[in-house]
Write a protein that holds these residues in place. Structure first.
Motif, PDB file in Angstrom:
ATOM      1  N   ILE A  19       0.836  -1.205   0.000  1.00 19.10           N
ATOM      2  CA  ILE A  19       0.000   0.000   0.000  1.00 19.10           C
ATOM      3  C   ILE A  19       0.865   1.248   0.000  1.00 19.10           C
ATOM      4  CG2 ILE A  19      -1.608   1.347   1.431  1.00 19.10           C
ATOM      5  CD1 ILE A  19      -2.900  -1.329   2.213  1.00 19.10           C
ATOM      6  N   ARG A  20       1.958   1.234   0.789  1.00 20.18           N
ATOM      7  CA  ARG A  20       2.834   2.403   0.832  1.00 20.18           C
ATOM      8  C   ARG A  20       3.468   2.677  -0.534  1.00 20.18           C
ATOM      9  NH1 ARG A  20       7.036   0.643   3.612  1.00 20.18           N
ATOM     10  NH2 ARG A  20       6.093   0.879   5.668  1.00 20.18           N
ATOM     11  N   THR A  21       3.994   1.635  -1.165  1.00 19.77           N
ATOM     12  CA  THR A  21       4.691   1.833  -2.449  1.00 19.77           C
ATOM     13  C   THR A  21       3.713   2.101  -3.596  1.00 19.77           C
ATOM     14  OG1 THR A  21       4.730  -0.588  -2.755  1.00 19.77           O
ATOM     15  CG2 THR A  21       6.676   0.443  -1.773  1.00 19.77           C
ATOM     16  N   SER A  22       2.458   1.687  -3.435  1.00 15.40           N
ATOM     17  CA  SER A  22       1.466   1.902  -4.501  1.00 15.40           C
ATOM     18  C   SER A  22       0.851   3.299  -4.451  1.00 15.40           C
ATOM     19  CB  SER A  22       0.350   0.859  -4.396  1.00 15.40           C
ATOM     20  OG  SER A  22       0.865  -0.444  -4.521  1.00 15.40           O
ATOM     21  N   ASN A  23       1.006   3.995  -3.318  1.00 17.52           N
ATOM     22  CA  ASN A  23       0.465   5.345  -3.171  1.00 17.52           C
ATOM     23  C   ASN A  23       1.603   6.353  -3.249  1.00 17.52           C
ATOM     24  OD1 ASN A  23      -2.603   5.529  -2.289  1.00 17.52           O
ATOM     25  ND2 ASN A  23      -1.764   3.660  -1.374  1.00 17.52           N
ATOM     26  N   ASP A  24       1.724   6.999  -4.395  1.00 19.68           N
ATOM     27  CA  ASP A  24       2.767   8.012  -4.540  1.00 19.68           C
ATOM     28  C   ASP A  24       2.477   9.183  -3.605  1.00 19.68           C
ATOM     29  OD1 ASP A  24       5.083   9.081  -6.419  1.00 19.68           O
ATOM     30  OD2 ASP A  24       3.674  10.723  -6.104  1.00 19.68           O
ATOM     31  N   GLY A  58      -5.340   2.061   1.208  1.00 20.31           N
ATOM     32  CA  GLY A  58      -5.566   0.795   0.517  1.00 20.31           C
ATOM     33  C   GLY A  58      -6.740   0.881  -0.447  1.00 20.31           C
ATOM     34  N   SER A  59      -7.791   1.580  -0.013  1.00 23.91           N
ATOM     35  CA  SER A  59      -8.967   1.716  -0.882  1.00 23.91           C
ATOM     36  C   SER A  59      -8.644   2.508  -2.149  1.00 23.91           C
ATOM     37  CB  SER A  59     -10.108   2.400  -0.110  1.00 23.91           C
ATOM     38  OG  SER A  59      -9.759   3.731   0.222  1.00 23.91           O
ATOM     39  N   ARG A  60      -7.607   3.370  -2.099  1.00 22.72           N
ATOM     40  CA  ARG A  60      -7.202   4.147  -3.292  1.00 22.72           C
ATOM     41  C   ARG A  60      -6.597   3.257  -4.364  1.00 22.72           C
ATOM     42  NH1 ARG A  60      -3.401   7.398  -3.617  1.00 22.72           N
ATOM     43  NH2 ARG A  60      -4.263   9.160  -4.789  1.00 22.72           N
ATOM     44  N   VAL A  61      -5.998   2.138  -3.920  1.00 22.27           N
ATOM     45  CA  VAL A  61      -5.300   1.270  -4.870  1.00 22.27           C
ATOM     46  C   VAL A  61      -5.957  -0.107  -4.960  1.00 22.27           C
ATOM     47  CG1 VAL A  61      -3.101   2.467  -4.631  1.00 22.27           C
ATOM     48  CG2 VAL A  61      -3.643   0.600  -3.061  1.00 22.27           C
TER      49      VAL A  61
END
Length: 603
Positions: free
Chosen positions: A12-17, A89-92
């Motif tokens: 989740i951290r790496t998927s959210n710029d 998490g819901s963003r990705v």
């Protein structure tokens, strides 16, 4: 301890710029390698808020706020770590299903989710009845007479409940909600000895109560008929989703405004908050039928250190304001009290004098804490009686100890002298006596605060700050340094409590995570002030190839500063001993000072 798998957190951290996440809250402009904007955590005219896409971190050079995408969401939305991870998490497209935990900052159960959904449904139903039906016209007419605009009614989603016994109950059942669960949530009531239910709120103006995330968790209903024997206001009972000691009305709306204004106005009831909104004052919160609690204060302290209390102008409001002010001052929050005249509450004052008068005459002209406590002490005192006069002076001077600057003491002691016809010199002598007694009773606890108040050169302060920051920087990247210093020095490596608190957390962190990970460590720190220090340390230049030498230099500087503080404390105690004519103690302290100075010369 952490219920979310580490791989999920990392994904989740790496998927959210970090730039994309922060851009949803702040307008960013790219300058060179980094992005800049106005800091959302403090008021500023020129952008000092920097976001690094390469490092996936943010840092404000103005207020010190910093972290990564997860900690940004935690701070800006006032969420727990689990809630922030769930939101990102819901963003990705990653749904987080976490088991409920004990404690305040935990994910909610499915039962609680259904309760909140039912409350949201009820809010929309009540709101529709008020604005769009004949049954709601008398409620709407009452609100309009009280100065409620359509915009205000819609903003706070105010509604109307029908007089029918089962109007909402029937709708909830049709929607598939379990009525036993709804009774537990407070929306309906179960009949005694029967499996039947009826509406809790009937023929009342309905005011929704939300939690910090904006979820509807309770209601307060007001009757229109003054002749009824029913209570004027009826609140939802405590439930799994509504605990009065933790809920602050309007915090979900006012949180960003409190951050920007660096001040919160605490009011006694939700109607006071709405009255303030009529005056355009939006940085307000209110308790829900309970006194201000430590849980409330902890929530506010995360947002600001400055509070204005605005309670009702009657005797009960006066007493409640006193208790709240004392709690706030105990945790070092700047506290002022806005007083209302003629036993009015804020809504009464706005109705009688208008919104502009409320802002300019009440909110913008609060009393300082000590001035208010003098007013409290003065109540019911007759200075023609000696006992009343002496009790008044004693109560006021007790408030001065630990809560007043020399300038404040001078101002208020002159005022005390005029009020009581006691000389300023005599009042000062009594103050010093009370202060000395307090220091003696709490000598061990007071010693650090005495040292903090002693003059320390700016050069020394800068040196110790640099040393502690650089030492922490090495600790954040080298597990071995933390282990070695823990074994050699225990928990007392640093001078300042905040660095020591981070050190203790690092020890625990490295017990769980064998490798250094600044992103993950930032995320487990719930205290925003500690996160600021960690961010500053991560940005501090260090020489990894000469880490041992740099760490030794830092420790030498810290030990030197510790001895210098001890010398200043001893000198202060020596002067006090001489003033009290305790020459034996003064001589012993002088010898200790000489030994400490000798140890300095060998460093």
């Amino acid at each position: 301890m952490q219920r979310i798998p580490e791989e999920t957190i990392e994904h989740i951290r790496t998927s959210n710029d970090v730039v994309d996440v922060i851009s949803e809250y702040v307008q960013l402009t790219k300058r060179g390698r980094n992005w800049f904007g106005l800091c959302p955590f403090h008021s500023e005219q020129s952008p000092s808020f920097s976001v690094s896409q390469d490092k996936q971190i943010f840092h404000c050079f103005g207020c010190g706020a910093g972290g990564n995408a997860i900690t940004f969401v935690m701070d800006i939305d006032n969420l727990s770590f689990q809630e922030a991870v769930s939101k990102l998490g819901s963003r990705v497209g990653v749904d987080i299903d976490i088991e409920p935990q004990t404690g305040e900052t935990t994910m909610i159960s499915k039962e609680e989710t259904r309760m909140k959904e039912a409350h949201t449904f009820a809010m929309n139903y009540y709101h529709h009845l008020l604005l769009n039906t004949e049954e709601g016209e008398k409620g709407l007419h009452y609100l309009e007479e009280r100065g409620f605009s359509r915009e205000l009614i819609e903003q706070y989603r105010i509604g109307w409940s029908l007089p029918n016994w089962d109007a909402l109950t029937t709708l909830l059942e049709r929607k598939g909600f379990n009525l036993a669960e709804m009774a537990q949530s407070g929306l309906v009531i179960q009949k005694e000895n029967k499996n039947e239910y009826f509406d809790r709120f009937r023929e009342r103006i309905m005011f929704p109560v939300r939690d910090e995330a904006g979820n509807v968790i309770a209601f307060s209903g007001r009757v229109l008929n003054k002749d009824t024997q029913d209570a004027k206001y009826m609140n939802s009972p405590e439930s799994p989703i509504f605990q009065k000691s933790k809920v602050l009305y309007n915090l979900d709306v006012s949180r960003p405004i409190i951050r920007k204004k660096h001040k919160v106005i605490v009011m006694e009831g939700f109607m006071d908050v709405i009255a303030a909104a009529k005056a355009g004052i939006m940085n307000t919160v209110a308790t829900m039928g309970t006194a201000l609690t430590k849980e409330h204060i902890n929530k506010l302290k995360r947002l600001t250190d400055s509070v204005t209390i605005c309670y009702d102008g009657d005797s009960a409001g006066f007493d409640a304001a006193k208790r709240a002010a004392q709690l706030l001052v105990q945790v070092k929050m700047k506290t002022e009290i806005a007083l209302l005249p003629d036993q009015m509450d804020p809504d009464d004052f706005v109705q009688k004098n208008g919104a502009e008068a409320f802002e300019k005459q009440i909110i913008d002209r609060p009393h300082a804490y000590l001035a208010f406590m003098m007013m409290v002490a003065r109540r019911n005192k007759n200075f023609q009686f000696e006992n009343d006069t002496l009790q008044y002076v004693q109560e006021v001077l007790e408030h001065f100890v630990g809560n007043s600057s020399p300038v404040e003491r001078d101002l208020y002691i002159r005022q005390l002298a005029k009020e009581t016809n006691i000389s300023e010199e005599a009042i000062y002598q009594q103050f010093r006596k009370i202060e000395g007694k307090t220091i003696k009773q709490n000598s061990r606890q007071q010693a650090p605060s005495v040292a903090q108040n002693l003059p320390v050169s700016k050069k020394l302060v800068q040196a110790i700050d640099r040393a502690e920051k650089l030492l922490l920087a090495h600790m954040l990247y080298e597990v071995d340094i933390v282990d070695r210093l823990h074994q050699e020095h225990g928990l007392h490596v640093f001078i300042h409590d905040s660095y020591e608190a981070i050190f203790v957390r690092l020890i625990g962190f490295y017990d769980t995570y064998p490798q250094a990970d600044t992103h993950r460590f930032l995320e487990i720190l719930e205290d925003t002030d500690l996160r600021k220090l960690v961010m500053e340390a991560t940005l501090t230049e260090r020489d990894p190839e000469h880490a041992r030498e740099e760490v030794s230099d830092c420790l030498r500087q810290i030990n030197k500063h510790r001895i210098e503080l001890q010398i200043q404390i001893k000198m202060h105690e020596s002067k006090e001993a001489e003033r009290m004519q305790d020459m034996t103690s003064a001589l012993a302290l002088a010898k200790q000072i000489i030994e400490l100075k000798k140890s300095l010369s060998t460093m």
